[in-house]
Scaffold this motif. Structure first.
Motif, PDB file in Angstrom:
ATOM      1  N   SER A   1       2.488   1.211  -3.560  1.00 31.07           N
ATOM      2  CA  SER A   1       1.569   2.356  -4.970  1.00 31.07           C
ATOM      3  C   SER A   1       1.512   3.355  -4.640  1.00 31.07           C
ATOM      4  O   SER A   1       1.075   4.149  -5.513  1.00 31.07           O
ATOM      5  CB  SER A   1       0.088   1.127  -4.168  1.00 31.07           C
ATOM      6  OG  SER A   1      -0.265   1.308  -3.404  1.00 31.07           O
ATOM      7  N   LYS A   2       1.269   4.431  -2.843  1.00 36.18           N
ATOM      8  CA  LYS A   2       0.746   5.624  -2.530  1.00 36.18           C
ATOM      9  C   LYS A   2       1.813   6.645  -3.276  1.00 36.18           C
ATOM     10  O   LYS A   2       1.791   7.956  -3.561  1.00 36.18           O
ATOM     11  CB  LYS A   2       1.141   5.717  -1.352  1.00 36.18           C
ATOM     12  CG  LYS A   2      -0.831   5.126  -1.475  1.00 36.18           C
ATOM     13  CD  LYS A   2      -0.723   5.419   0.844  1.00 36.18           C
ATOM     14  CE  LYS A   2      -1.896   5.141   0.683  1.00 36.18           C
ATOM     15  NZ  LYS A   2      -2.232   4.709   2.676  1.00 36.18           N
ATOM     16  N   GLN A   3       3.530   5.870  -3.463  1.00 37.73           N
ATOM     17  CA  GLN A   3       4.285   6.544  -3.671  1.00 37.73           C
ATOM     18  C   GLN A   3       4.988   6.779  -4.920  1.00 37.73           C
ATOM     19  O   GLN A   3       4.039   6.095  -5.935  1.00 37.73           O
ATOM     20  CB  GLN A   3       5.934   5.975  -3.242  1.00 37.73           C
ATOM     21  CG  GLN A   3       6.097   6.451  -1.665  1.00 37.73           C
ATOM     22  CD  GLN A   3       7.104   4.915  -1.116  1.00 37.73           C
ATOM     23  OE1 GLN A   3       7.924   4.146  -2.110  1.00 37.73           O
ATOM     24  NE2 GLN A   3       6.974   5.270   0.677  1.00 37.73           N
TER      25      GLN A   3
ATOM     26  N   GLU B   1       0.790  -0.751   0.024  1.00 37.08           N
ATOM     27  CA  GLU B   1       0.190  -0.198  -0.152  1.00 37.08           C
ATOM     28  C   GLU B   1       0.858   1.770  -0.642  1.00 37.08           C
ATOM     29  O   GLU B   1       0.520   1.714  -0.571  1.00 37.08           O
ATOM     30  CB  GLU B   1      -1.041   0.022   1.235  1.00 37.08           C
ATOM     31  CG  GLU B   1      -1.855  -0.983   1.074  1.00 37.08           C
ATOM     32  CD  GLU B   1      -3.473  -0.956   2.258  1.00 37.08           C
ATOM     33  OE1 GLU B   1      -4.123  -1.822   2.322  1.00 37.08           O
ATOM     34  OE2 GLU B   1      -2.609  -0.995   2.986  1.00 37.08           O
ATOM     35  N   ARG B   2       1.887   1.226   0.790  1.00 38.01           N
ATOM     36  CA  ARG B   2       2.951   2.731   1.259  1.00 38.01           C
ATOM     37  C   ARG B   2       3.227   2.484  -0.769  1.00 38.01           C
ATOM     38  O   ARG B   2       3.503   3.641  -1.006  1.00 38.01           O
ATOM     39  CB  ARG B   2       4.309   2.258   2.155  1.00 38.01           C
ATOM     40  CG  ARG B   2       3.174   2.805   3.032  1.00 38.01           C
ATOM     41  CD  ARG B   2       4.678   2.677   4.323  1.00 38.01           C
ATOM     42  NE  ARG B   2       4.895   1.134   4.861  1.00 38.01           N
ATOM     43  CZ  ARG B   2       4.938   0.188   5.729  1.00 38.01           C
ATOM     44  NH1 ARG B   2       3.955   1.295   6.331  1.00 38.01           N
ATOM     45  NH2 ARG B   2       5.364  -0.863   5.798  1.00 38.01           N
TER      46      ARG B   2
END
Lengths: 348, 278
Positions: free
Chosen positions: B276-278, B273-274
């Motif tokens: 994919s946010k970056q 999740e982290r």
């Protein structure tokens, strides 16, 4: 009068029930709703929403045990619903599911157009029994399996009592493992009849909430659990329309709770104890009922109690004064101390 | 999707079973090949219970067939003398959970052979925990170790999967015929003497037996009987599997195993999740 955007109609076609639950408040009168009451009520609601296009309606079939009415009754209700409403309202049901036979579920599959049934069960022995002596859980499980097979979402309402307090984790996982679609926990209010179980005090309720919240959080919130799901939405600000406590318990204003005789009350629990009647579906118009000050008693109560200590309470947006029927028209929620304890432990 | 159960049957009794998808098992390669040739196209796999015999006979079986090698951990090195099996068949090793399991698993997986841990005996928790540590942290591991792999990937994907899915023993999914011809849901049930039929009986399966009904509706049975499994935090990954044979089985070590699988899977999901946010 401000036109409501939504009206919650709770129809109790009978106050009879095939079960005896030790904390039930309902006075079980042997009366069953006549279809003429349903027809009159549907016409009243239909006329209103035809005129006030922005107003929507949800109808919750409640009891007593609504499934006692049988398949023929609900078949006739479905016919009336299709005949009278231009746009069908949302129909839901709250049932103990122990009478969920295939012929009844056939009809309800068409009537309950949101495909949702609320139900209740208590894993502690003795709190919920069937009058005919058969095993409640066996019958409930059978009904639950049938309802799921018919494509219904089943939401569980669990009444937290004194005996529940030591077991927040077990209670959470019990209902999750059962496979229900959601869980709503509510505190046991002072029951009307004799109750020989353990009572619940406000601080204990708060600690139980904090404990079960932690279990739920550790489980990645995998089972929708009210009031937490609604509260978290509200806290995140992600959804401006997220529900406060009163709404997460389906206490919309206005609520019209309809007795088997067509008597109308502004709250389900007031109907249960026959207090505060605001009209009758056979003799009064909806406009006249909605214009009565006691039809908007929750809003009035909120204004009154916000003049006191609730006015400066940082948790007001979650609590909104709590259940009015349990606490009275001029008092804050009886669970205030517990809610504060919970919010300070988890949201501070 | 299979609509008939998989029937694990001794080679000598293969002709007695007229239904399901069949897995032929024997310690003798010759018996397996003979039973296979005498059977119709219902055979979906074979299970070799020992590597002691003449394994080359198995080359008579069709390429790509599922072949399970039943291995005690101490026998694990033998896979290197029969390495051609993994070129010809869909090969997996079924390994008993006992002392030496970790070393055995290392040997078998280093030969690129998938491992399925045999849970017939649930006595040695410490070996299981060691293998879990190896599965989760060995960077060179390239083949699955079951049941860990299925549970772990399901947790990452948010899918519902439990031990009862990895080791099915509901009669609708799986049947096991023991050497005497008695029928049950799995080899561990056979070892415990729990049966609901026989290949010599008519009908072969007693659908009215309490065991049959229990296995068909295990979850319902657990809730209606008041089992503590109903409120267990690991029910989503166990589904009551650990207490089918012994309803008083102590699950303490297993809760640690399930907890470890879940928390590692959660870490990966959070990492994904982290990123994919970056």
């Amino acid at each position: 009068m401000k036109i409501p955007e939504h009206i919650e109609v709770v129809i109790k076609p009978t106050l009879r029930c095939n079960a005896v639950c030790s904390y039930c408040n309902v006075t079980q009168k042997p009366v069953f709703m006549d279809l003429s009451v349903v027809e009159r009520l549907f016409r009243m609601l239909s006329d209103y929403v035809n005129r006030e296009a922005q107003c929507s309606i949800t109808i919750l079939w409640h009891g007593g045990e609504p499934m006692l009415m049988g398949a023929e009754f609900f078949k006739a209700v479905l016919d009336l619903d299709r005949k009278i409403f231009e746009e069908r309202p949302t129909h839901l049901m709250q049932s103990n599911l122990t009478l969920a036979t295939p012929d009844l579920l056939d009809v309800l599959h068409d009537l309950l157009n949101d495909r949702a049934i609320g139900t209740s069960w208590d894993p502690f022995e003795g709190y919920r029994r069937l009058k005919d002596g058969s095993a409640y859980l066996d019958r409930w499980y059978e009904g639950f399996e049938s309802a799921v097979a018919y494509g219904f979402r089943v939401g569980m309402v669990y009444v937290v009592h004194g005996e529940s307090l030591k077991y927040p984790q077990k209670i959470y996982y019990y209902f999750k493992n059962l496979g229900v679609d959601s869980l709503t926990i509510i505190p046991l209010e002072e029951p009307a009849g004799a109750f020989d179980g353990y009572r619940l005090e406000a601080p204990s309720w708060g600690r139980f909430l904090a404990d079960i919240y932690e279990v739920w959080r550790s489980d990645n919130r995998s089972l929708p659990l009210e009031p937490f799901t609604g509260w978290e939405l509200l806290a995140s600000g992600a959804d401006a329309t997220a529900h406060s406590y009163k709404e997460s318990l389906n206490c919309c204003e206005p609520t019209l709770a309809i007795s088997p005789e067509g008597d109308i009350y502004p709250c389900v629990r007031m109907l249960d104890i026959s207090a505060g009647k605001v009209g009758n579906a056979l003799s009064d118009s909806l406009d006249s009922i909605l214009m009565r000050p006691d039809s908007s008693w929750r809003a009035t109560r909120r204004e009154i109690i916000r003049q006191g200590e609730c006015g400066s309470c940082q948790w007001w947006k979650f609590c909104a004064g709590g259940c009015a029927a349990a606490s009275g028209t001029r008092c804050k929620t009886v669970w205030c101390e517990g809610y504060k304890l919970f919010f300070e432990a988890t949201h501070a | 999707m299979r609509d008939e159960p998989v029937v694990n049957v001794p080679a000598a009794l293969c002709d007695k079973v007229g239904f399901g998808h069949v897995v032929i098992r024997s310690a003798s390669c010759e018996d397996i090949v003979r039973a296979y040739k005498a059977s119709d196209d219902r055979v979906i796999g074979v299970e070799l219970e020992s590597l002691a015999g003449n394994v080359s006979v198995l080359s008579a079986l069709p390429q790509g067939l599922s072949l399970t090698l039943r291995l005690r951990p101490a026998e694990a090195a033998n896979v290197y003398t029969s390495s051609w099996l993994s070129d010809r068949f869909a090969l997996a090793a079924l390994m008993d959970v006992e002392k030496g399991l970790l070393e055995g698993v290392k040997l078998v997986t280093s030969a690129q052979i998938p491992v399925v841990m045999n849970l017939d005996s649930l006595s040695d928790d410490s070996e299981l925990i060691s293998v879990l540590d190896y599965y989760l942290h060995e960077r060179h591991l390239q083949v699955p170790i079951e049941f860990f792999h299925s549970l772990f990937t399901a947790q990452i994907q948010g899918a519902a999967l439990s031990l009862a899915d990895v080791y099915p023993e509901s009669p609708e999914q799986n049947l096991y015929v023991d050497e005497s011809g008695a029928i049950t849901g799995s080899s561990r049930l056979a070892k415990a003497g729990m049966f609901f039929g026989s290949v010599t009986a008519d009908p072969q399966i007693d659908q009215e037996s309490s065991l049959y009904k229990r296995l068909i509706n295990l979850k319902k049975d657990l809730f209606l009987s008041g089992s503590s499994c109903a409120s267990c935090e690991a029910f989503d990954v166990c589904a009551g599997y650990l207490r089918v044979v012994d309803t008083t089985f102590d699950c303490t070590a297993w809760l640690r195993i399930f907890g470890e699988i879940k928390s590692r899977a959660k870490e990966i999901v959070e990492d994904l999740e982290r990123s994919s946010k970056q």
